[in-house]
Write a protein that holds these residues in place. Structure first.
Motif, PDB file in Angstrom:
ATOM      1  N   TRP A  37      -1.690   8.926   3.288  1.00 56.14           N
ATOM      2  CA  TRP A  37      -2.317   7.645   2.960  1.00 56.14           C
ATOM      3  C   TRP A  37      -1.357   6.784   2.143  1.00 56.14           C
ATOM      4  O   TRP A  37      -0.639   7.263   1.261  1.00 56.14           O
ATOM      5  N   GLY A  38      -1.386   5.481   2.448  1.00 57.39           N
ATOM      6  CA  GLY A  38      -0.612   4.536   1.650  1.00 57.39           C
ATOM      7  C   GLY A  38       0.880   4.599   1.853  1.00 57.39           C
ATOM      8  O   GLY A  38       1.636   3.975   1.103  1.00 57.39           O
ATOM      9  N   ASP A  39       1.329   5.335   2.875  1.00 52.35           N
ATOM     10  CA  ASP A  39       2.744   5.654   3.022  1.00 52.35           C
ATOM     11  C   ASP A  39       3.281   5.116   4.345  1.00 52.35           C
ATOM     12  O   ASP A  39       2.537   4.926   5.306  1.00 52.35           O
ATOM     13  N   ILE A  40       4.578   4.911   4.422  1.00 57.09           N
ATOM     14  CA  ILE A  40       5.227   4.408   5.633  1.00 57.09           C
ATOM     15  C   ILE A  40       5.084   5.383   6.791  1.00 57.09           C
ATOM     16  O   ILE A  40       5.262   5.007   7.966  1.00 57.09           O
TER      17      ILE A  40
ATOM     18  N   PRO B 107       6.487   3.866  -6.619  1.00 55.32           N
ATOM     19  CA  PRO B 107       6.941   5.257  -6.664  1.00 55.32           C
ATOM     20  C   PRO B 107       6.079   6.143  -5.767  1.00 55.32           C
ATOM     21  O   PRO B 107       4.899   5.854  -5.549  1.00 55.32           O
ATOM     22  N   LYS B 108       6.653   7.189  -5.247  1.00 55.06           N
ATOM     23  CA  LYS B 108       5.963   8.072  -4.309  1.00 55.06           C
ATOM     24  C   LYS B 108       4.636   8.575  -4.874  1.00 55.06           C
ATOM     25  O   LYS B 108       3.633   8.632  -4.156  1.00 55.06           O
ATOM     26  N   PHE B 109       4.600   8.923  -6.135  1.00 60.13           N
ATOM     27  CA  PHE B 109       3.387   9.515  -6.705  1.00 60.13           C
ATOM     28  C   PHE B 109       2.219   8.524  -6.774  1.00 60.13           C
ATOM     29  O   PHE B 109       1.065   8.927  -6.948  1.00 60.13           O
ATOM     30  N   THR B 110       2.512   7.234  -6.638  1.00 57.14           N
ATOM     31  CA  THR B 110       1.424   6.249  -6.690  1.00 57.14           C
ATOM     32  C   THR B 110       0.775   6.051  -5.327  1.00 57.14           C
ATOM     33  O   THR B 110      -0.299   5.458  -5.234  1.00 57.14           O
ATOM     34  N   ARG B 111       1.418   6.537  -4.272  1.00 60.62           N
ATOM     35  CA  ARG B 111       0.902   6.337  -2.919  1.00 60.62           C
ATOM     36  C   ARG B 111       0.030   7.522  -2.531  1.00 60.62           C
ATOM     37  O   ARG B 111       0.336   8.311  -1.633  1.00 60.62           O
ATOM     38  N   ARG B 112      -1.104   7.607  -3.197  1.00 59.12           N
ATOM     39  CA  ARG B 112      -2.103   8.640  -2.929  1.00 59.12           C
ATOM     40  C   ARG B 112      -3.472   7.996  -2.894  1.00 59.12           C
ATOM     41  O   ARG B 112      -3.708   6.993  -3.561  1.00 59.12           O
TER      42      ARG B 112
ATOM     43  N   PRO C  95      -6.273   8.645 -13.029  1.00 63.63           N
ATOM     44  CA  PRO C  95      -5.179   7.991 -13.765  1.00 63.63           C
ATOM     45  C   PRO C  95      -4.208   7.228 -12.859  1.00 63.63           C
ATOM     46  O   PRO C  95      -3.695   6.171 -13.251  1.00 63.63           O
ATOM     47  N   ILE C  96      -3.960   7.735 -11.651  1.00 65.00           N
ATOM     48  CA  ILE C  96      -3.041   7.040 -10.745  1.00 65.00           C
ATOM     49  C   ILE C  96      -3.634   5.702 -10.300  1.00 65.00           C
ATOM     50  O   ILE C  96      -2.915   4.695 -10.197  1.00 65.00           O
ATOM     51  N   ARG C  97      -4.934   5.657 -10.033  1.00 63.74           N
ATOM     52  CA  ARG C  97      -5.569   4.393  -9.672  1.00 63.74           C
ATOM     53  C   ARG C  97      -5.456   3.391 -10.814  1.00 63.74           C
ATOM     54  O   ARG C  97      -5.197   2.208 -10.597  1.00 63.74           O
ATOM     55  N   LEU C  98      -5.649   3.877 -12.031  1.00 55.94           N
ATOM     56  CA  LEU C  98      -5.533   3.005 -13.193  1.00 55.94           C
ATOM     57  C   LEU C  98      -4.094   2.514 -13.364  1.00 55.94           C
ATOM     58  O   LEU C  98      -3.856   1.356 -13.723  1.00 55.94           O
TER      59      LEU C  98
ATOM     60  N   TYR D 278      12.019  -2.989   8.385  1.00 52.71           N
ATOM     61  CA  TYR D 278      11.458  -1.666   8.106  1.00 52.71           C
ATOM     62  C   TYR D 278      11.843  -1.192   6.709  1.00 52.71           C
ATOM     63  O   TYR D 278      11.013  -0.645   5.975  1.00 52.71           O
ATOM     64  N   SER D 279      13.101  -1.423   6.331  1.00 54.25           N
ATOM     65  CA  SER D 279      13.567  -0.969   5.012  1.00 54.25           C
ATOM     66  C   SER D 279      12.749  -1.581   3.889  1.00 54.25           C
ATOM     67  O   SER D 279      12.455  -0.914   2.890  1.00 54.25           O
ATOM     68  N   TYR D 280      12.371  -2.839   4.045  1.00 55.20           N
ATOM     69  CA  TYR D 280      11.599  -3.500   2.994  1.00 55.20           C
ATOM     70  C   TYR D 280      10.244  -2.821   2.809  1.00 55.20           C
ATOM     71  O   TYR D 280       9.744  -2.694   1.694  1.00 55.20           O
ATOM     72  N   PHE D 281       9.648  -2.372   3.900  1.00 52.83           N
ATOM     73  CA  PHE D 281       8.304  -1.805   3.842  1.00 52.83           C
ATOM     74  C   PHE D 281       8.271  -0.341   3.406  1.00 52.83           C
ATOM     75  O   PHE D 281       7.188   0.197   3.138  1.00 52.83           O
ATOM     76  N   LYS D 282       9.417   0.321   3.323  1.00 53.71           N
ATOM     77  CA  LYS D 282       9.432   1.765   3.089  1.00 53.71           C
ATOM     78  C   LYS D 282       8.701   2.177   1.828  1.00 53.71           C
ATOM     79  O   LYS D 282       8.041   3.218   1.787  1.00 53.71           O
ATOM     80  N   ASN D 283       8.807   1.385   0.759  1.00 53.30           N
ATOM     81  CA  ASN D 283       8.160   1.754  -0.501  1.00 53.30           C
ATOM     82  C   ASN D 283       7.087   0.757  -0.929  1.00 53.30           C
ATOM     83  O   ASN D 283       6.792   0.628  -2.116  1.00 53.30           O
ATOM     84  N   THR D 284       6.513   0.052   0.052  1.00 53.41           N
ATOM     85  CA  THR D 284       5.356  -0.789  -0.250  1.00 53.41           C
ATOM     86  C   THR D 284       4.103   0.083  -0.241  1.00 53.41           C
ATOM     87  O   THR D 284       4.142   1.249   0.149  1.00 53.41           O
ATOM     88  N   LEU D 285       2.990  -0.484  -0.695  1.00 57.55           N
ATOM     89  CA  LEU D 285       1.756   0.290  -0.785  1.00 57.55           C
ATOM     90  C   LEU D 285       0.850  -0.039   0.404  1.00 57.55           C
ATOM     91  O   LEU D 285       0.579  -1.194   0.688  1.00 57.55           O
ATOM     92  N   VAL D 286       0.416   0.994   1.101  1.00 54.31           N
ATOM     93  CA  VAL D 286      -0.432   0.895   2.296  1.00 54.31           C
ATOM     94  C   VAL D 286       0.215  -0.022   3.352  1.00 54.31           C
ATOM     95  O   VAL D 286      -0.379  -1.000   3.807  1.00 54.31           O
ATOM     96  N   PRO D 287       1.437   0.278   3.769  1.00 52.55           N
ATOM     97  CA  PRO D 287       2.132  -0.599   4.714  1.00 52.55           C
ATOM     98  C   PRO D 287       1.513  -0.656   6.097  1.00 52.55           C
ATOM     99  O   PRO D 287       1.735  -1.630   6.836  1.00 52.55           O
ATOM    100  N   ASP D 288       0.723   0.363   6.474  1.00 53.11           N
ATOM    101  CA  ASP D 288       0.110   0.336   7.806  1.00 53.11           C
ATOM    102  C   ASP D 288      -0.893  -0.806   7.955  1.00 53.11           C
ATOM    103  O   ASP D 288      -1.258  -1.165   9.079  1.00 53.11           O
TER     104      ASP D 288
END
Length: 310
Positions: A68-71, A139-144, A151-154, A210-220
């Motif tokens: 979820w939330g990942d490229i 950051p990767k840990f925020t894409r959950r 705490p991650i949502r906050l 594609y590179s720009y979207f790699k670390n965006t949130l919920v890119p799909d």
């Protein structure tokens, strides 16, 4: 066999192979379509042998671990699109769906025939308050995904709040043209084959996208909308992905489609949508059986459809 072009359905699945098979039987019943399936890597070995063998059904041998939330969600879709184009068939449309969807209304082939150049997806332009999803390097840990207070949502809310105040702690350093606007919507779409060819060619020639979207949130929920709405095809987009959905009402559910049950059958039938989601055989098998047994992908008489003003 129909002389009309076939439709390519691309499915991303991760569970319930028996339920998926019921959807497949709807789609291939009248030999109007081919289906390409990506199985999430987490359950590939358990599911691959359970999908019905059929000449019109292709299960991809390559599998991506979708999160979820990942490229990775975008990667699976791109893999499916490439598989369709590699088949080298004259498909009319490519239709992205999941294993928790069903066909709930007949006449889809006729509908697509009278809208041969249209793109069916939901979209809206992102407002300034939403641009943090794109312009923060998440950051990767925020894409959950969390459906309760966590705490991650906050933390995500904090980063967005700071961004809206002009503070970007983790800026996305990728290249982005100033003339390109961001759009978002549901990940599910139905696009002409020509548009799929355009998208893959664009991505091959413009690696920065594609590179720009790699670390965006919920890119799909933004990758394909943004690409198409900044393309020569933007005027062909219908803000409709052909889905019936029932949205949750509580804080934890309001952004997610809820499981459909037999109580929803009347409302689904009275809608103008060809598909519905999401169905869960562990929640209500009867509603799945109801539509799977009654609705197939088939062509009705075109002249009658035209007279009805379709």
């Amino acid at each position: 066999m129909s002389s009309k072009p076939r439709t390519a359905f691309i499915l991303q699945i991760h569970r319930s192979p028996n339920q998926v098979n019921m959807f497949l039987k709807q789609l291939i019943a009248e030999d109007q379509a081919d289906v390409f399936i990506h199985i999430d890597k987490k359950c590939y070995e358990q599911i691959k042998g359970e999908i019905i063998p059929h000449p019109n059904v292709t299960v991809l041998s390559e599998s991506i671990n979708c999160e979820w939330g990942d490229i990775s969600q975008v990667d699976a879709t791109l893999l499916l699109l490439k598989e369709v184009l590699a088949a080298n068939k004259n498909y009319d449309f490519i239709c992205l769906r999941s294993g928790q969807d069903l066909l709930v209304k007949e006449g889809l082939k006729d509908f697509l025939q009278v809208h041969p150049e249209k793109i069916f997806m939901t979209y809206r332009k992102m407002n300034n308050g939403e641009l943090g999803l794109m312009k923060i390097n998440w950051p990767k840990f925020t894409r959950r995904r969390y459906t309760t207070i966590h705490p991650i949502r906050l933390y995500r809310r904090l980063l967005i709040s700071l961004y809206r105040k002009g503070i970007n702690l983790f800026p996305n350093m990728g290249m982005w043209p100033s003339e390109f606007s961001f759009y978002k919507g549901s990940q599910w779409f139905t696009i002409p084959l020509e548009v799929a060819c355009y998208m893959l060619t664009f991505l091959e020639e413009n690696r920065w996208y594609y590179s720009y979207f790699k670390n965006t949130l919920v890119p799909d929920e933004s990758f394909f909308q943004t690409l198409i709405m900044n393309s020569p095809y933007k005027d062909e987009v219908m803000n409709n992905n052909l889905f019936f959905l029932k949205w949750g009402k509580t804080l934890s559910e309001r952004n997610s489609p809820q499981d459909l049950t037999s109580l929803d059958i009347h409302t689904i039938k009275n809608s103008d949508r060809f598909f519905a989601r999401k169905f869960d055989d562990s929640t209500d098998y009867a509603v799945i059986q109801y539509f799977a047994e009654r609705i197939k992908l088939e062509r009705k008489d075109y002249s009658q459809m035209a007279n009805m003003g379709e």
